[in-house]
Scaffold this motif. Sequence first.
Motif, PDB file in Angstrom:
ATOM      1  N   HIS A  80       0.858  -1.192   0.000  1.00  0.00           N
ATOM      2  CA  HIS A  80       0.000   0.000   0.000  1.00  0.00           C
ATOM      3  C   HIS A  80       0.893   1.241   0.000  1.00  0.00           C
ATOM      4  N   SER A  81       1.714   1.378  -1.027  1.00  0.00           N
ATOM      5  CA  SER A  81       2.739   2.422  -1.038  1.00  0.00           C
ATOM      6  C   SER A  81       2.161   3.832  -0.945  1.00  0.00           C
ATOM      7  N   THR A  82       1.065   4.090  -1.617  1.00  0.00           N
ATOM      8  CA  THR A  82       0.496   5.441  -1.587  1.00  0.00           C
ATOM      9  C   THR A  82      -0.042   5.777  -0.199  1.00  0.00           C
ATOM     10  N   ALA A  83      -0.761   4.822   0.414  1.00  0.00           N
ATOM     11  CA  ALA A  83      -1.299   5.042   1.753  1.00  0.00           C
ATOM     12  C   ALA A  83      -0.169   5.171   2.772  1.00  0.00           C
ATOM     13  N   ALA A  84       0.883   4.378   2.611  1.00  0.00           N
ATOM     14  CA  ALA A  84       2.027   4.448   3.521  1.00  0.00           C
ATOM     15  C   ALA A  84       2.722   5.801   3.404  1.00  0.00           C
ATOM     16  N   THR A  85       2.899   6.264   2.166  1.00  0.00           N
ATOM     17  CA  THR A  85       3.519   7.571   1.947  1.00  0.00           C
ATOM     18  C   THR A  85       2.678   8.681   2.557  1.00  0.00           C
ATOM     19  N   ALA A  86       1.361   8.562   2.436  1.00  0.00           N
ATOM     20  CA  ALA A  86       0.464   9.579   2.997  1.00  0.00           C
ATOM     21  C   ALA A  86       0.601   9.651   4.510  1.00  0.00           C
ATOM     22  N   PHE A  87       0.739   8.491   5.168  1.00  0.00           N
ATOM     23  CA  PHE A  87       0.881   8.484   6.632  1.00  0.00           C
ATOM     24  C   PHE A  87       2.208   9.089   7.061  1.00  0.00           C
ATOM     25  N   VAL A  88       3.280   8.725   6.375  1.00  0.00           N
ATOM     26  CA  VAL A  88       4.594   9.290   6.711  1.00  0.00           C
ATOM     27  C   VAL A  88       4.567  10.810   6.548  1.00  0.00           C
ATOM     28  N   LYS A  89       3.950  11.267   5.483  1.00  0.00           N
ATOM     29  CA  LYS A  89       3.844  12.709   5.255  1.00  0.00           C
ATOM     30  C   LYS A  89       3.025  13.376   6.355  1.00  0.00           C
ATOM     31  N   TRP A  90       1.959  12.725   6.784  1.00  0.00           N
ATOM     32  CA  TRP A  90       1.090  13.282   7.829  1.00  0.00           C
ATOM     33  C   TRP A  90       1.829  13.451   9.149  1.00  0.00           C
ATOM     34  N   LEU A  91       2.807  12.598   9.419  1.00  0.00           N
ATOM     35  CA  LEU A  91       3.546  12.687  10.677  1.00  0.00           C
ATOM     36  C   LEU A  91       4.287  14.015  10.833  1.00  0.00           C
ATOM     37  N   SER A  92       4.491  14.718   9.738  1.00  0.00           N
ATOM     38  CA  SER A  92       5.134  16.038   9.783  1.00  0.00           C
ATOM     39  C   SER A  92       4.110  17.168   9.729  1.00  0.00           C
ATOM     40  N   SER A  93       2.847  16.825   9.684  1.00  0.00           N
ATOM     41  CA  SER A  93       1.782  17.836   9.605  1.00  0.00           C
ATOM     42  C   SER A  93       1.615  18.548  10.938  1.00  0.00           C
ATOM     43  N   PRO A  94       1.017  19.740  10.947  1.00  0.00           N
ATOM     44  CA  PRO A  94       0.787  20.467  12.210  1.00  0.00           C
ATOM     45  C   PRO A  94       0.010  19.639  13.227  1.00  0.00           C
ATOM     46  N   GLN A  95      -0.982  18.888  12.795  1.00  0.00           N
ATOM     47  CA  GLN A  95      -1.780  18.085  13.712  1.00  0.00           C
ATOM     48  C   GLN A  95      -0.934  17.022  14.411  1.00  0.00           C
ATOM     49  N   ALA A  96      -0.165  16.275  13.622  1.00  0.00           N
ATOM     50  CA  ALA A  96       0.675  15.224  14.192  1.00  0.00           C
ATOM     51  C   ALA A  96       1.773  15.815  15.073  1.00  0.00           C
ATOM     52  N   GLN A  97       2.355  16.915  14.623  1.00  0.00           N
ATOM     53  CA  GLN A  97       3.418  17.547  15.398  1.00  0.00           C
ATOM     54  C   GLN A  97       2.903  18.056  16.743  1.00  0.00           C
ATOM     55  N   GLN A  98       1.672  18.530  16.783  1.00  0.00           N
ATOM     56  CA  GLN A  98       1.094  18.986  18.047  1.00  0.00           C
ATOM     57  C   GLN A  98       0.911  17.810  19.009  1.00  0.00           C
ATOM     58  N   ILE A  99       0.501  16.665  18.481  1.00  0.00           N
ATOM     59  CA  ILE A  99       0.352  15.470  19.312  1.00  0.00           C
ATOM     60  C   ILE A  99       1.707  15.054  19.887  1.00  0.00           C
ATOM     61  N   LEU A 100       2.737  15.106  19.059  1.00  0.00           N
ATOM     62  CA  LEU A 100       4.080  14.756  19.511  1.00  0.00           C
ATOM     63  C   LEU A 100       4.598  15.747  20.551  1.00  0.00           C
ATOM     64  N   ARG A 101       4.342  17.045  20.342  1.00  0.00           N
ATOM     65  CA  ARG A 101       4.777  18.067  21.298  1.00  0.00           C
ATOM     66  C   ARG A 101       4.103  17.867  22.658  1.00  0.00           C
ATOM     67  N   THR A 102       2.800  17.579  22.601  1.00  0.00           N
ATOM     68  CA  THR A 102       2.048  17.378  23.843  1.00  0.00           C
ATOM     69  C   THR A 102       2.612  16.209  24.652  1.00  0.00           C
ATOM     70  N   ALA A 103       3.123  15.210  23.960  1.00  0.00           N
ATOM     71  CA  ALA A 103       3.704  14.033  24.631  1.00  0.00           C
ATOM     72  C   ALA A 103       5.142  14.288  25.108  1.00  0.00           C
ATOM     73  N   GLY A 104       5.679  15.464  24.772  1.00  0.00           N
ATOM     74  CA  GLY A 104       7.028  15.799  25.238  1.00  0.00           C
ATOM     75  C   GLY A 104       8.124  15.657  24.208  1.00  0.00           C
ATOM     76  N   PHE A 105       7.781  15.212  23.008  1.00  0.00           N
ATOM     77  CA  PHE A 105       8.796  15.128  21.958  1.00  0.00           C
ATOM     78  C   PHE A 105       9.131  16.521  21.438  1.00  0.00           C
ATOM     79  N   GLU A 106      10.339  16.683  20.956  1.00  0.00           N
ATOM     80  CA  GLU A 106      10.792  17.980  20.479  1.00  0.00           C
ATOM     81  C   GLU A 106      10.679  18.085  18.957  1.00  0.00           C
ATOM     82  N   LYS A 107      10.779  19.288  18.461  1.00  0.00           N
ATOM     83  CA  LYS A 107      10.684  19.521  17.033  1.00  0.00           C
ATOM     84  C   LYS A 107      11.812  18.808  16.290  1.00  0.00           C
TER      85      LYS A 107
END
Length: 260
Positions: A232-259
């Motif tokens: 599922h290369s297209t779906a996998a690529t979409a998820f990896v790309k989403w991990l850098s999105s503002p929404q995903a980054q906010q979730i990571l920040r809230t958990a204590g991960f850094e930019k």
Amino acid sequence: MSLLRTRRRAAAVLIAAALLGALAACGDDGTEQTGGSSDTANLTVLAAASLTDVFRTAGAAYEKERPGTKLTFSFAGSQELAAQVKQGAPADVLVTADTKTMEGLRADTGTATVIAKNRLVIAVGAGNPKQIEGLEGLADSKTKVVLAAPEVPVGRYSRQVLADRNITVKPVSEEPNVRAVLSKVELGEADAGIVYKTDAATATDKTDAITIPDDQNAIASYPAATLKESQHSTAATAFVKWLSSPQAQQILRTAGFEKP
């Protein structure tokens, strides 16, 4: 048979053939199976153990945003995940806790993108009964220290910061991932252990975290990449790309991960 009836029958045959072709291009779940071109699928994500809590939250958010996609996570030490990839385990995305492990899998992955960073802390029992103040306190032979194994990213980072300070530590055990290190401290089987800041934050009821100064610390980077064997290369690529999105980054920040 009339010419009109013959034409109608021919048209019906063509329509039926077209419908059968469309169904053949879809899987049982209705997602397109031709070359992984659909952006919806059931994805298996291999992720570092330190991402356990935050990825469950992120995964729920992603599935809500994309109802056609279901994420299944497999968490383990990055070295274990690498072994699974090399053995051909069926998966779509890989996220490790260090760039070294990911770089060793270039032949098996797409281009990696760092999605977050992390720092080390010293996890001790609640109330810090051994009164450990910093890395030097781990050298006391009376202190039971547990570290991750050297091949585990957090184990490698831990030994790096200790070596930089010329501190010799003889761990009572070497664990396969950061969560196992934290568990030893939580259960009272060790007085202290070096873990990621974000992992310590998940066990504040049973442990305390001793900050390691920036000039003595190590920065862990988390790269994410698609796996070339993904169905599922297209779906996998979409998820990896989403991990850098503002929404995903906010979730990571809230958990204590850094930019990144």
